[in-house]
Design a protein around this motif. Structure first.
Motif, short mmCIF file in Angstrom:
data_model
loop_
_atom_site.label_atom_id
_atom_site.label_comp_id
_atom_site.label_asym_id
_atom_site.label_seq_id
_atom_site.Cartn_x
_atom_site.Cartn_y
_atom_site.Cartn_z
N THR A 14 -16.39 2.29 14.36
CA THR A 14 -15.58 2.96 13.36
C THR A 14 -14.26 3.40 13.97
O THR A 14 -13.53 4.18 13.41
CB THR A 14 -16.32 4.18 12.78
N LYS A 15 -13.99 2.88 15.17
CA LYS A 15 -12.70 3.17 15.81
C LYS A 15 -11.89 1.88 15.89
O LYS A 15 -12.46 0.80 16.05
CB LYS A 15 -12.92 3.73 17.21
N CYS A 16 -10.57 2.04 15.80
CA CYS A 16 -9.68 0.87 15.90
C CYS A 16 -9.87 0.22 17.26
O CYS A 16 -9.90 0.90 18.30
CB CYS A 16 -8.24 1.31 15.71
N ALA A 17 -9.99 -1.10 17.28
CA ALA A 17 -10.24 -1.82 18.52
C ALA A 17 -9.01 -1.81 19.42
O ALA A 17 -9.08 -2.19 20.57
CB ALA A 17 -10.64 -3.25 18.21
N THR A 24 -10.84 5.22 8.72
CA THR A 24 -11.35 5.71 7.44
C THR A 24 -11.52 4.51 6.51
O THR A 24 -11.06 3.40 6.82
CB THR A 24 -10.36 6.70 6.81
N GLU A 25 -12.11 4.73 5.37
CA GLU A 25 -12.34 3.64 4.41
C GLU A 25 -11.05 2.91 4.07
O GLU A 25 -10.99 1.69 4.07
CB GLU A 25 -12.98 4.20 3.12
N GLY A 26 -10.00 3.67 3.79
CA GLY A 26 -8.75 3.06 3.33
C GLY A 26 -7.87 2.57 4.46
O GLY A 26 -6.82 1.98 4.23
N ASP A 27 -8.29 2.85 5.69
CA ASP A 27 -7.45 2.50 6.83
C ASP A 27 -8.24 1.70 7.85
O ASP A 27 -8.41 2.10 8.99
CB ASP A 27 -6.88 3.78 7.46
N ARG A 28 -8.77 0.58 7.41
CA ARG A 28 -9.46 -0.30 8.35
C ARG A 28 -9.35 -1.74 7.87
O ARG A 28 -9.48 -2.03 6.68
CB ARG A 28 -10.94 0.08 8.51
N VAL A 29 -9.10 -2.63 8.83
CA VAL A 29 -9.00 -4.06 8.51
C VAL A 29 -9.89 -4.81 9.50
O VAL A 29 -9.75 -4.63 10.70
CB VAL A 29 -7.55 -4.58 8.63
N ALA A 30 -10.80 -5.59 8.98
CA ALA A 30 -11.67 -6.40 9.84
C ALA A 30 -11.00 -7.75 10.07
O ALA A 30 -10.63 -8.44 9.12
CB ALA A 30 -13.03 -6.58 9.20
N ALA A 31 -10.82 -8.11 11.34
CA ALA A 31 -10.26 -9.42 11.67
C ALA A 31 -11.17 -10.02 12.73
O ALA A 31 -11.42 -9.41 13.76
CB ALA A 31 -8.84 -9.28 12.19
N ASN A 32 -11.64 -11.22 12.47
CA ASN A 32 -12.66 -11.83 13.31
C ASN A 32 -13.84 -10.86 13.44
O ASN A 32 -14.38 -10.42 12.45
CB ASN A 32 -12.08 -12.22 14.67
N VAL A 35 -12.45 -4.52 14.30
CA VAL A 35 -11.90 -3.69 13.23
C VAL A 35 -10.67 -2.96 13.78
O VAL A 35 -10.70 -2.46 14.90
CB VAL A 35 -12.94 -2.65 12.75
N PHE A 36 -9.63 -2.94 12.98
CA PHE A 36 -8.39 -2.29 13.41
C PHE A 36 -7.90 -1.32 12.35
O PHE A 36 -8.23 -1.45 11.17
CB PHE A 36 -7.28 -3.34 13.63
N CYS A 37 -7.10 -0.36 12.80
CA CYS A 37 -6.41 0.47 11.82
C CYS A 37 -5.29 -0.39 11.24
O CYS A 37 -4.91 -1.40 11.82
CB CYS A 37 -5.86 1.75 12.45
N ARG A 38 -4.77 0.02 10.10
CA ARG A 38 -3.84 -0.85 9.40
C ARG A 38 -2.56 -1.11 10.19
O ARG A 38 -2.07 -2.24 10.25
CB ARG A 38 -3.51 -0.28 8.00
N SER A 39 -2.03 -0.08 10.84
CA SER A 39 -0.77 -0.29 11.55
C SER A 39 -0.98 -1.19 12.77
O SER A 39 -0.14 -2.05 13.06
CB SER A 39 -0.15 1.05 11.95
N CYS A 40 -2.08 -1.02 13.47
CA CYS A 40 -2.35 -1.92 14.60
C CYS A 40 -2.52 -3.35 14.11
O CYS A 40 -2.05 -4.29 14.73
CB CYS A 40 -3.63 -1.50 15.33
N TYR A 41 -3.22 -3.48 12.99
CA TYR A 41 -3.45 -4.81 12.45
C TYR A 41 -2.14 -5.48 12.09
O TYR A 41 -1.95 -6.67 12.37
CB TYR A 41 -4.38 -4.74 11.22
N GLU A 42 -1.22 -4.71 11.49
CA GLU A 42 0.08 -5.28 11.11
C GLU A 42 0.83 -5.76 12.35
O GLU A 42 1.44 -6.82 12.35
CB GLU A 42 0.92 -4.25 10.34
#
Ligand SMILES: [Zn+2]
Length: 186
Positions: A14-17, A24-32, A35-42
């Protein structure tokens, strides 16, 4: 290059990789599997997209042609050499032409991939195959004539399989320098 954080979390974390921020629910993106927070993912997506795009940019075509031709010569030579040495028309060796031409074009261009390189590899691969097939064919015809055999039969048999192997050569030459397609969650 996604290894920004080697000690990265498990897929269920549940922590950004990348920054280890609690997600949080609204701030997580699964890639491969991460899981990342949205800003890290961007940030990662931008870097990845740019890296992939750069693979199809500034392609050194003269070097790509050189690489493809070298691959074709080596592949055709291997096939013909194999035929001359063993007297066996082992067409599967011809498949090496597609492999070598595809990798030759991509590597000599600086590890690039593009549709242009695909077209180049297919053209050079086909040409190399036809030249090699001609040489192999002549070897067998000469062999058959020398033994007063039936040269035409050798030619006809070889002709059918030739299309199969040519298809494999073309397929490999097309697939190897194919641009990477990104499928990322938005
Ligand atoms: Zn983050």
């Amino acid at each position: 290059m996604a290894d920004a954080n080697p000690s990265a979390a498990t897929p269920t974390a549940t922590k950004c990789a990348r920054c280890e921020k609690t997600l949080t629910e609204g701030d997580r993106v699964a890639a491969n599997d991460r899981v990342f927070c949205r800003s890290c993912y961007e940030v990662l997506k931008f870097e990845l997209t740019r890296t992939v795009a750069s693979m199809s940019e500034n392609i050194n075509y003269p070097m790509a042609v050189l690489g493809a031709v070298l691959g074709g010569v080596v592949g055709a030579g291997a096939w013909w050499g194999f035929t001359v040495l063993t007297k066996i028309g082992f067409g599967l060796v011809a498949v090496a032409i597609g492999f070598l031409v595809g990798h030759g074009a991509a590597r000599f261009a600086g590890g690039k991939r593009s549709v242009g390189l695909q077209v180049l590899a297919v053209a050079v691969g086909t040409l190399s195959f036809l030249v090699a097939a001609y040489l192999v064919n002549m070897t067998f015809i000469n062999e058959a004539l020398a033994q007063r055999g039936e040269a035409w039969r050798v030619s006809v048999n070889f002709g059918v399989m030739k299309f199969v192997f040519l298809a494999i050569v073309v397929y490999e030459a097309w697939i190897i320098p194919r641009p990477v397609k990104l499928t990322l969650p938005s």
